[in-house]
Design an enzyme around this catalytic site. Structure first.
Site, PDB file in Angstrom:
ATOM      1  N   CYS A 318      75.164 -42.718  39.543  1.00  0.00           N
ATOM      2  CA  CYS A 318      75.312 -44.041  39.363  1.00  0.00           C
ATOM      3  C   CYS A 318      74.288 -44.760  40.463  1.00  0.00           C
ATOM      4  O   CYS A 318      73.725 -45.763  40.157  1.00  0.00           O
ATOM      5  CB  CYS A 318      76.715 -44.699  39.329  1.00  0.00           C
ATOM      6  N   ARG A 348      73.830 -30.128  42.110  1.00  0.00           N
ATOM      7  CA  ARG A 348      74.734 -30.087  43.313  1.00  0.00           C
ATOM      8  C   ARG A 348      74.428 -28.453  43.612  1.00  0.00           C
ATOM      9  O   ARG A 348      74.346 -27.559  42.818  1.00  0.00           O
ATOM     10  CB  ARG A 348      76.024 -30.090  43.105  1.00  0.00           C
ATOM     11  N   GLU A 350      75.782 -25.571  44.680  1.00  0.00           N
ATOM     12  CA  GLU A 350      77.333 -25.226  45.015  1.00  0.00           C
ATOM     13  C   GLU A 350      77.421 -23.668  45.616  1.00  0.00           C
ATOM     14  O   GLU A 350      78.626 -23.332  45.872  1.00  0.00           O
ATOM     15  CB  GLU A 350      78.106 -24.896  43.472  1.00  0.00           C
ATOM     16  N   ARG A 359      81.872 -24.572  37.215  1.00  0.00           N
ATOM     17  CA  ARG A 359      81.051 -25.024  38.458  1.00  0.00           C
ATOM     18  C   ARG A 359      79.547 -24.493  38.313  1.00  0.00           C
ATOM     19  O   ARG A 359      79.362 -23.387  38.667  1.00  0.00           O
ATOM     20  CB  ARG A 359      81.852 -24.675  39.726  1.00  0.00           C
ATOM     21  N   GLU A 367      77.737 -41.183  32.681  1.00  0.00           N
ATOM     22  CA  GLU A 367      78.466 -41.919  33.718  1.00  0.00           C
ATOM     23  C   GLU A 367      78.463 -43.525  33.330  1.00  0.00           C
ATOM     24  O   GLU A 367      77.564 -44.046  32.880  1.00  0.00           O
ATOM     25  CB  GLU A 367      77.382 -42.001  34.814  1.00  0.00           C
ATOM     26  N   ASP A 428      91.209 -38.783  39.803  1.00  0.00           N
ATOM     27  CA  ASP A 428      90.542 -37.365  39.147  1.00  0.00           C
ATOM     28  C   ASP A 428      91.490 -36.996  38.155  1.00  0.00           C
ATOM     29  O   ASP A 428      92.724 -37.091  38.196  1.00  0.00           O
ATOM     30  CB  ASP A 428      90.563 -36.348  40.256  1.00  0.00           C
ATOM     31  N   GLU A 441      88.913 -30.180  37.697  1.00  0.00           N
ATOM     32  CA  GLU A 441      88.666 -31.468  37.606  1.00  0.00           C
ATOM     33  C   GLU A 441      87.604 -31.833  36.619  1.00  0.00           C
ATOM     34  O   GLU A 441      86.545 -31.236  36.629  1.00  0.00           O
ATOM     35  CB  GLU A 441      88.215 -31.981  38.998  1.00  0.00           C
ATOM     36  N   ASN A 444      86.250 -38.558  36.271  1.00  0.00           N
ATOM     37  CA  ASN A 444      87.021 -39.333  37.317  1.00  0.00           C
ATOM     38  C   ASN A 444      86.927 -40.777  36.770  1.00  0.00           C
ATOM     39  O   ASN A 444      85.927 -41.192  35.767  1.00  0.00           O
ATOM     40  CB  ASN A 444      86.650 -39.121  38.729  1.00  0.00           C
ATOM     41  N   CYS A 470      83.220 -47.164  38.683  1.00  0.00           N
ATOM     42  CA  CYS A 470      82.371 -46.009  37.820  1.00  0.00           C
ATOM     43  C   CYS A 470      83.128 -44.850  37.527  1.00  0.00           C
ATOM     44  O   CYS A 470      84.045 -44.674  38.026  1.00  0.00           O
ATOM     45  CB  CYS A 470      81.106 -45.563  38.735  1.00  0.00           C
ATOM     46  N   ARG A 477      82.524 -29.635  31.764  1.00  0.00           N
ATOM     47  CA  ARG A 477      83.963 -29.913  32.358  1.00  0.00           C
ATOM     48  C   ARG A 477      84.875 -30.008  31.090  1.00  0.00           C
ATOM     49  O   ARG A 477      86.028 -29.334  31.062  1.00  0.00           O
ATOM     50  CB  ARG A 477      84.234 -30.838  33.418  1.00  0.00           C
TER      51      ARG A 477
HETATM   52  N1  SER Z   1      79.705 -41.173  40.613  1.00  0.00           N
HETATM   53  C1  SER Z   1      80.764 -40.400  40.790  1.00  0.00           C
HETATM   54  C2  SER Z   1      80.715 -39.345  41.230  1.00  0.00           C
HETATM   55  O1  SER Z   1      79.856 -38.647  41.494  1.00  0.00           O
HETATM   56  C3  SER Z   1      81.195 -40.502  39.331  1.00  0.00           C
HETATM   57  O2  SER Z   1      80.587 -39.798  38.531  1.00  0.00           O
HETATM   58  O3  SER Z   1      81.609 -38.861  41.237  1.00  0.00           O
HETATM   59 ZN    ZN Z   2      79.474 -43.413  40.112  1.00  0.00          ZN
END
Ligand code: SER
Ligand code: ZN
Length: 511
Positions: A318, A348, A350, A359, A367, A428, A441, A444, A470, A477
């Site tokens: 976001c 990410r 990890e 993961r 989003e 979460d 998870e 969220n 958001c 997942r």
């Molecule tokens: N922006 C939030 C996050 O990174 C929801 O996706 O967790």
């Molecule tokens: Zn977000």
């Protein structure tokens, strides 16, 4: 806190010649005496409790320089005191047509309270700080010798250093304590039809293959059709009925976005870095090209010299949206605004935490962002929670739970704990994975307060506070949760879900 500063004011001409100097010959020393006395008595005590503040403890004039030694407590910090004194001197010297050219800092020491024995404790042992050339741990205190000039004072570097140290102390207090986690909802128990790792099972059926990159997969037609079914459910059950509009957010994130979102405070160990070439000239790259041609190896070290970092790959999805609204004023009557993005991947690093599609370094997510006045944003988050519950209980028929956790934007800044306001925070959603007994998870829902409008300077016409929320829905997942509980055989899925997915395509066969 104790501040000891030695600085020189550089003047446009010799300040003084003799003790009985005249305006032509320089400044009368007794005038300087008087000026310093006034500073010590009034100017450097202003705003501080009685008995506190700063003091010019020594001064000296040599040729074009006035040397000042200032000692202070935390109330009028010595560098602020110096700026006050400088103004006063400018006034005095002006009477003699001498201008002030600038400030040189010869020495600046700050001592602050610090835990005894901190040197032995990781987290409290401070070895290196920006703009600091020497750090000494003393009994119960920390002494810093700063390496600053006038422009660092203008940028408030000493104050920011002190704040940084306070943050380190605070972070240390939280260390060892895990992130906040508080159960708020549990679905009913469900029968599980599967006890295997769903990624392994999908690899066996050629539904996906690990890609060339770390934590990255090539998704085959079957699992892709399942991802699309998830998106369809989201669209039909939630996005369309709740009035969401689709947008396309950038997936390369320039530093300015992360400076404003707060990610620049902590994202470094987990981000994917993006670089551009220092030159587009093919000649500049000839040695790299030649090296590859003769060795068939890509000379990564050589490349590193020829590129520069400009930001990173999408991490939270976001933040880059907010550039669309940056610096704008919104009319109140367009609220609430609801948009979503499903245009690409998030990344990410990890490290060792990679595990199948649960993961990943590269993942896919829808989003959702909603923007409105405070109550609107809070109410909408509740509405989303209801819709999600319907989807999980009536369509996916999974077993899940919901927890109130450290807000994602705090966690991503490297902070723990909860937001100051009880209304701001993250829920979460976690699903149990029968093969390991662990909870995953999978999405969220967050109310982010005014953080984003304020970080990106977005205002409302009426002046009312603008809030936002958001929600990130991880497709891998969702798949891992559903398939871990029910397996890959569509017979075990709910009828509704089966009909949304349709017949799974069989495209590839391998010999
Ligand atoms: N922006 C939030 C996050 O990174 C929801 O996706 O967790
Ligand atoms: Zn977000």
């Amino acid at each position: 806190m104790k501040f000891e500063l030695k600085a020189h004011l550089r003047c446009s001409g010799a300040v003084v010649r003799t003790r009985t100097g005249t305006p032509e010959g320089g400044v009368n020393l007794s005038d300087i005496d008087e000026c310093v006395a006034y500073c010590n008595k009034e100017l450097l005590k202003k705003g501080a409790p009685p008995g506190c503040g700063a003091e010019v403890v020594r001064w000296k004039v040599v040729d074009e320089r006035i040397t000042l030694e200032i000692v202070s407590d935390r109330f009028v910090r010595a560098h602020d005191a110096l700026l006050r004194v400088k103004k006063e001197f400018a006034r005095l010297l002006g009477r003699y047509r001498i201008g002030l050219r600038g400030i040189e800092i010869e020495d600046y020491k700050i001592a602050l309270e610090w835990e005894e024995g901190a040197e032995e404790k990781e987290g409290l042992r401070i070895r290196k700080l920006p703009f600091v050339k020497e750090i000494r741990h003393r009994k119960g205190s920390l002494e810093l010798v700063l390496d600053v000039d006038e422009s660092s004072l203008d940028k408030k570097i000493p104050d920011r250093l002190i704040r940084l140290l306070e943050e380190k102390k605070e972070a240390n207090r939280w260390k060892g304590k895990s992130e906040h986690w508080e159960l708020i909802f549990e679905s009913e128990k469900k029968e599980h039809y599967f006890d295997k790792d769903p990624t392994e099972a999908m690899i066996q059926r050629d539904w996906l293959q690990h890609a060339a990159g770390r934590g990255q997969y090539v998704y085959g037609p079957q699992i892709t059709q399942i991802f699309r079914a998830f998106e369809k459910i989201l669209l039909d059950e939630l996005l369309i009925p709740l009035g969401y509009n689709e947008m396309v957010f950038p997936k390369f994130i320039a530093w300015d976005v992360w400076k404003r979102s707060g990610h620049a405070k902590g994202i470094y160990p987990e981000m994917y870095y993006v670089c551009t070439p220092k030159s587009r000239d093919p000649e500049y790259w000839e040695d790299v090209i030649d090296y590859f041609k003769v060795t068939n190896e890509v000379p990564v070290d050589m490349i590193m010299e020829k590129i520069e970092n400009v930001g990173g790959m999408c991490y939270a999805q976001c933040p880059p949206f907010w550039v669309f609204l940056q610096g704008k004023i919104l009319p109140d009557d367009i609220l609430p605004v609801k948009v979503f993005d499903r245009s690409g991947t998030s990344y990410r690093y990890e490290s060792g935490g990679l595990h199948g599609i649960e993961r990943l370094d590269e993942f896919h997510r829808v989003e959702l962002i909603w923007i409105g006045k405070k109550q609107e944003v809070i109410d909408h988050a509740k509405l989303l929670q209801e819709r999600y519950r319907q989807i999980f209980s009536e369509i996916l028929e999974i077993e899940w739970r919901e927890a109130w956790v450290t807000p994602w934007f705090m966690a991503q800044e490297g902070r723990t704990g909860l937001a100051e306001s009880k209304e701001v925070g993250t829920i979460d959603y976690e699903a149990v994975l029968p093969y390991s007994g662990k909870w995953l998870e999978f999405q969220n829902v967050s109310v982010n307060g005014y953080k984003y409008p304020s970080g990106f300077s977005v205002k409302l016409q009426s002046g009312a506070e603008l809030w936002s929320g958001c929600s990130g829905v991880g497709l891998e997942r969702w798949a891992a949760s559903l398939l871990a509980q029910k397996g890959l055989d569509p017979d075990k899925w709910s009828e509704k879900f089966r009909s949304i997915v349709g017949e799974l395509p069989e495209v590839f066969r391998f010999l």
